[in-house]
Write a protein that holds these residues in place. Structure first.
Motif, PDB file in Angstrom:
ATOM      1  N   THR A  92     -16.802 -70.065   3.696  1.00 22.10           N
ATOM      2  CA  THR A  92     -15.553 -69.523   4.207  1.00 22.10           C
ATOM      3  C   THR A  92     -15.831 -68.798   5.519  1.00 22.10           C
ATOM      4  OG1 THR A  92     -15.752 -67.375   3.115  1.00 22.10           O
ATOM      5  CG2 THR A  92     -14.729 -69.166   1.840  1.00 22.10           C
ATOM      6  N   MET A  93     -14.783 -68.623   6.293  1.00 22.98           N
ATOM      7  CA  MET A  93     -14.935 -67.930   7.579  1.00 22.98           C
ATOM      8  C   MET A  93     -15.501 -66.525   7.366  1.00 22.98           C
ATOM      9  SD  MET A  93     -14.608 -68.384  10.818  1.00 22.98           S
ATOM     10  CE  MET A  93     -13.507 -69.779  10.969  1.00 22.98           C
ATOM     11  N   ASP A  94     -15.003 -65.837   6.337  1.00 18.46           N
ATOM     12  CA  ASP A  94     -15.479 -64.477   6.066  1.00 18.46           C
ATOM     13  C   ASP A  94     -16.964 -64.463   5.713  1.00 18.46           C
ATOM     14  OD1 ASP A  94     -12.987 -63.463   6.566  1.00 18.46           O
ATOM     15  OD2 ASP A  94     -12.394 -63.332   4.460  1.00 18.46           O
ATOM     16  N   GLU A  95     -17.395 -65.426   4.901  1.00 19.51           N
ATOM     17  CA  GLU A  95     -18.804 -65.496   4.496  1.00 19.51           C
ATOM     18  C   GLU A  95     -19.722 -65.711   5.701  1.00 19.51           C
ATOM     19  OE1 GLU A  95     -18.203 -67.476   0.045  1.00 19.51           O
ATOM     20  OE2 GLU A  95     -18.652 -68.747   1.774  1.00 19.51           O
ATOM     21  N   LEU A  96     -19.292 -66.574   6.608  1.00 16.61           N
ATOM     22  CA  LEU A  96     -20.161 -66.940   7.721  1.00 16.61           C
ATOM     23  C   LEU A  96     -20.173 -65.898   8.837  1.00 16.61           C
ATOM     24  CD1 LEU A  96     -19.555 -70.786   8.072  1.00 16.61           C
ATOM     25  CD2 LEU A  96     -21.473 -69.619   7.035  1.00 16.61           C
ATOM     26  N   THR A  97     -19.052 -65.213   9.026  1.00 15.23           N
ATOM     27  CA  THR A  97     -18.988 -64.278  10.154  1.00 15.23           C
ATOM     28  C   THR A  97     -19.423 -62.863   9.779  1.00 15.23           C
ATOM     29  OG1 THR A  97     -16.630 -63.925   9.726  1.00 15.23           O
ATOM     30  CG2 THR A  97     -17.212 -65.571  11.384  1.00 15.23           C
ATOM     31  N   GLU A  98     -19.043 -62.395   8.570  1.00 17.07           N
ATOM     32  CA  GLU A  98     -19.447 -61.059   8.082  1.00 17.07           C
ATOM     33  C   GLU A  98     -19.236 -59.973   9.139  1.00 17.07           C
ATOM     34  OE1 GLU A  98     -23.501 -61.561   6.783  1.00 17.07           O
ATOM     35  OE2 GLU A  98     -22.851 -62.111   4.762  1.00 17.07           O
ATOM     36  N   GLY A  99     -18.045 -59.963   9.704  1.00 14.38           N
ATOM     37  CA  GLY A  99     -17.720 -58.912  10.673  1.00 14.38           C
ATOM     38  C   GLY A  99     -18.071 -59.234  12.114  1.00 14.38           C
ATOM     39  N   HIS A 100     -18.790 -60.326  12.323  1.00 13.92           N
ATOM     40  CA  HIS A 100     -19.116 -60.759  13.686  1.00 13.92           C
ATOM     41  C   HIS A 100     -18.114 -61.827  14.126  1.00 13.92           C
ATOM     42  CE1 HIS A 100     -22.936 -58.630  13.501  1.00 13.92           C
ATOM     43  NE2 HIS A 100     -23.150 -59.191  12.321  1.00 13.92           N
ATOM     44  N   SER A 101     -18.146 -62.199  15.376  1.00 14.20           N
ATOM     45  CA  SER A 101     -17.333 -63.333  15.822  1.00 14.20           C
ATOM     46  C   SER A 101     -18.017 -64.622  15.363  1.00 14.20           C
ATOM     47  CB  SER A 101     -17.187 -63.339  17.346  1.00 14.20           C
ATOM     48  OG  SER A 101     -18.410 -63.718  17.962  1.00 14.20           O
ATOM     49  N   LEU A 102     -17.238 -65.695  15.287  1.00 13.63           N
ATOM     50  CA  LEU A 102     -17.809 -66.989  14.897  1.00 13.63           C
ATOM     51  C   LEU A 102     -18.847 -67.434  15.923  1.00 13.63           C
ATOM     52  CD1 LEU A 102     -17.824 -69.431  12.999  1.00 13.63           C
ATOM     53  CD2 LEU A 102     -15.937 -70.394  14.330  1.00 13.63           C
ATOM     54  N   GLU A 103     -18.598 -67.147  17.176  1.00 15.00           N
ATOM     55  CA  GLU A 103     -19.543 -67.500  18.226  1.00 15.00           C
ATOM     56  C   GLU A 103     -20.890 -66.808  18.005  1.00 15.00           C
ATOM     57  OE1 GLU A 103     -19.185 -68.170  22.971  1.00 15.00           O
ATOM     58  OE2 GLU A 103     -18.556 -66.203  22.263  1.00 15.00           O
ATOM     59  N   GLU A 104     -20.839 -65.517  17.703  1.00 17.08           N
ATOM     60  CA  GLU A 104     -22.080 -64.771  17.434  1.00 17.08           C
ATOM     61  C   GLU A 104     -22.792 -65.330  16.212  1.00 17.08           C
ATOM     62  OE1 GLU A 104     -20.855 -60.289  19.051  1.00 17.08           O
ATOM     63  OE2 GLU A 104     -20.223 -60.944  17.068  1.00 17.08           O
ATOM     64  N   ALA A 105     -22.016 -65.611  15.156  1.00 19.26           N
ATOM     65  CA  ALA A 105     -22.607 -66.136  13.924  1.00 19.26           C
ATOM     66  C   ALA A 105     -23.253 -67.497  14.167  1.00 19.26           C
ATOM     67  CB  ALA A 105     -21.531 -66.247  12.842  1.00 19.26           C
ATOM     68  N   PHE A 106     -22.564 -68.362  14.930  1.00 21.10           N
ATOM     69  CA  PHE A 106     -23.089 -69.697  15.207  1.00 21.10           C
ATOM     70  C   PHE A 106     -24.384 -69.619  16.011  1.00 21.10           C
ATOM     71  CE2 PHE A 106     -23.196 -73.405  18.148  1.00 21.10           C
ATOM     72  CZ  PHE A 106     -23.485 -74.376  17.205  1.00 21.10           C
ATOM     73  N   LEU A 107     -24.395 -68.803  17.043  1.00 19.21           N
ATOM     74  CA  LEU A 107     -25.597 -68.685  17.884  1.00 19.21           C
ATOM     75  C   LEU A 107     -26.768 -68.116  17.103  1.00 19.21           C
ATOM     76  CD1 LEU A 107     -23.946 -67.440  21.198  1.00 19.21           C
ATOM     77  CD2 LEU A 107     -24.887 -69.717  20.741  1.00 19.21           C
ATOM     78  N   GLU A 108     -26.478 -67.177  16.207  1.00 21.48           N
ATOM     79  CA  GLU A 108     -27.547 -66.583  15.393  1.00 21.48           C
ATOM     80  C   GLU A 108     -28.123 -67.609  14.404  1.00 21.48           C
ATOM     81  OE1 GLU A 108     -28.164 -63.054  12.083  1.00 21.48           O
ATOM     82  OE2 GLU A 108     -26.487 -62.894  13.478  1.00 21.48           O
ATOM     83  N   VAL A 109     -27.225 -68.312  13.707  1.00 24.50           N
ATOM     84  CA  VAL A 109     -27.691 -69.303  12.735  1.00 24.50           C
ATOM     85  C   VAL A 109     -28.437 -70.439  13.447  1.00 24.50           C
ATOM     86  CG1 VAL A 109     -26.922 -71.094  11.114  1.00 24.50           C
ATOM     87  CG2 VAL A 109     -25.897 -68.836  11.031  1.00 24.50           C
ATOM     88  N   GLU A 110     -27.895 -70.882  14.574  1.00 23.28           N
ATOM     89  CA  GLU A 110     -28.500 -71.997  15.307  1.00 23.28           C
ATOM     90  C   GLU A 110     -29.894 -71.648  15.812  1.00 23.28           C
ATOM     91  OE1 GLU A 110     -27.530 -75.084  18.847  1.00 23.28           O
ATOM     92  OE2 GLU A 110     -27.865 -72.979  19.164  1.00 23.28           O
ATOM     93  N   SER A 111     -30.077 -70.418  16.248  1.00 28.58           N
ATOM     94  CA  SER A 111     -31.387 -70.016  16.769  1.00 28.58           C
ATOM     95  C   SER A 111     -32.447 -69.921  15.673  1.00 28.58           C
ATOM     96  CB  SER A 111     -31.284 -68.657  17.479  1.00 28.58           C
ATOM     97  OG  SER A 111     -30.997 -67.630  16.552  1.00 28.58           O
ATOM     98  N   GLU A 112     -31.991 -69.740  14.439  1.00 32.29           N
ATOM     99  CA  GLU A 112     -32.932 -69.621  13.299  1.00 32.29           C
ATOM    100  C   GLU A 112     -33.354 -70.976  12.768  1.00 32.29           C
ATOM    101  OE1 GLU A 112     -30.668 -67.363  10.533  1.00 32.29           O
ATOM    102  OE2 GLU A 112     -30.972 -65.448  11.553  1.00 32.29           O
ATOM    103  N   LYS A 113     -32.538 -72.003  12.987  1.00 33.15           N
ATOM    104  CA  LYS A 113     -32.808 -73.304  12.371  1.00 33.15           C
ATOM    105  C   LYS A 113     -33.627 -74.225  13.290  1.00 33.15           C
ATOM    106  CE  LYS A 113     -30.292 -72.287   8.741  1.00 33.15           C
ATOM    107  NZ  LYS A 113     -30.804 -72.209   7.386  1.00 33.15           N
TER     108      LYS A 113
END
Length: 242
Positions: free
Chosen positions: A221-242
């Motif tokens: 869900t959007m809430d699970e993935l963002t956890e208070g951050h923007s989707l852009e921040e969440a995407f960049l963080e997850v992408e940099s880890e993988k």
């Protein structure tokens, strides 16, 4: 309203001739009422997956089910309940806009009254009613996109699949399309769409899957993935880890 699985992708993989995996073990579920965003960079595998879902691209590994029917084994049953808007609409340009919409309505066996109401509703909303008598080859790219959107909506699909739907639309048309998508989902339609415009996805979607180099790197869900951050921040963080 019953919440049921409309689209299920199970362990789908697609390898092209040179051995490159464009999609690698992709699995996700889109429920009735979901606006499900599929996000990733260009070349990440979004269009490859979407084209397999709608039956345009054959595949060897995995299974894709639409409303419980197999895309491979029961393609006609799947297509009856699905609408697809590609990123670059390929329309019959020698037809007029109204001829094209009537052709699509004939394919889906939509009655005269129902099609007339749908065409009027959506053509008025997208402000192309006055151009429906013109041949499609005279349309701008944006007008062709609007016509493709209308043709996808007139048979009231259970599953609406869109590939980068907001690219090329003017701001007003984008706003109208978002409203239509929300309205359809409130009535139980499932929507699955790809985008790299993350702020649009964040405002519109209740669920998201992130794809990188053909693999799903995060989904939920959007809430699970963002956890208070923007989707852009969440995407960049997850992408940099993988």
């Amino acid at each position: 309203m019953e919440n049921k699985v409309i689209l299920e992708i199970k362990n789908y993989s697609k390898t092209y001739g040179e051995g490159k995996k464009a999609a690698d073990n992709v699995s996700l579920k889109v429920m009735s009422g979901d606006i499900y965003g599929f996000i990733g960079h260009n070349g990440a595998g979004k269009s490859t997956t979407i084209r397999a879902v709608v039956g345009v691209l054959d595949f060897e590994e995995g299974e894709i089910l639409i409303d419980g029917h197999s895309v491979k084994k029961e393609p006609m049953e799947c297509k009856k309940v699905t609408a697809y808007i590609p990123d670059n609409p390929d329309l019959y340009e020698s037809l007029t806009g109204i001829q094209y919409l009537n052709f699509i309505a004939d394919v889906f066996e939509i009655g005269t009254k129902e099609r007339e109401e749908s065409i009027k509703k959506y053509a008025d909303a997208f402000e192309i009613t006055e151009s429906l008598g013109d041949t499609i080859n005279s349309y701008s790219h944006g007008m062709k996109q609007k016509l493709a959107i209308i043709s996808a909506l007139i048979h009231d699909p259970k599953l609406l699949v869109l590939d980068e739907p907001f690219v090329g639309l003017d701001p007003k048309a984008s706003f109208i399309l978002k409203g239509i998508m929300r309205d359809m989902c409130s009535k139980g339609t499932a929507i699955f769409f790809s985008t790299h415009v993350l702020d649009v996805a964040e405002k519109l979607c209740n669920k998201v899957a992130m794809i990188k180099k053909g693999r799903i790197i995060a989904s939920g869900t959007m809430d699970e993935l963002t956890e208070g951050h923007s989707l852009e921040e969440a995407f960049l963080e997850v992408e940099s880890e993988k």
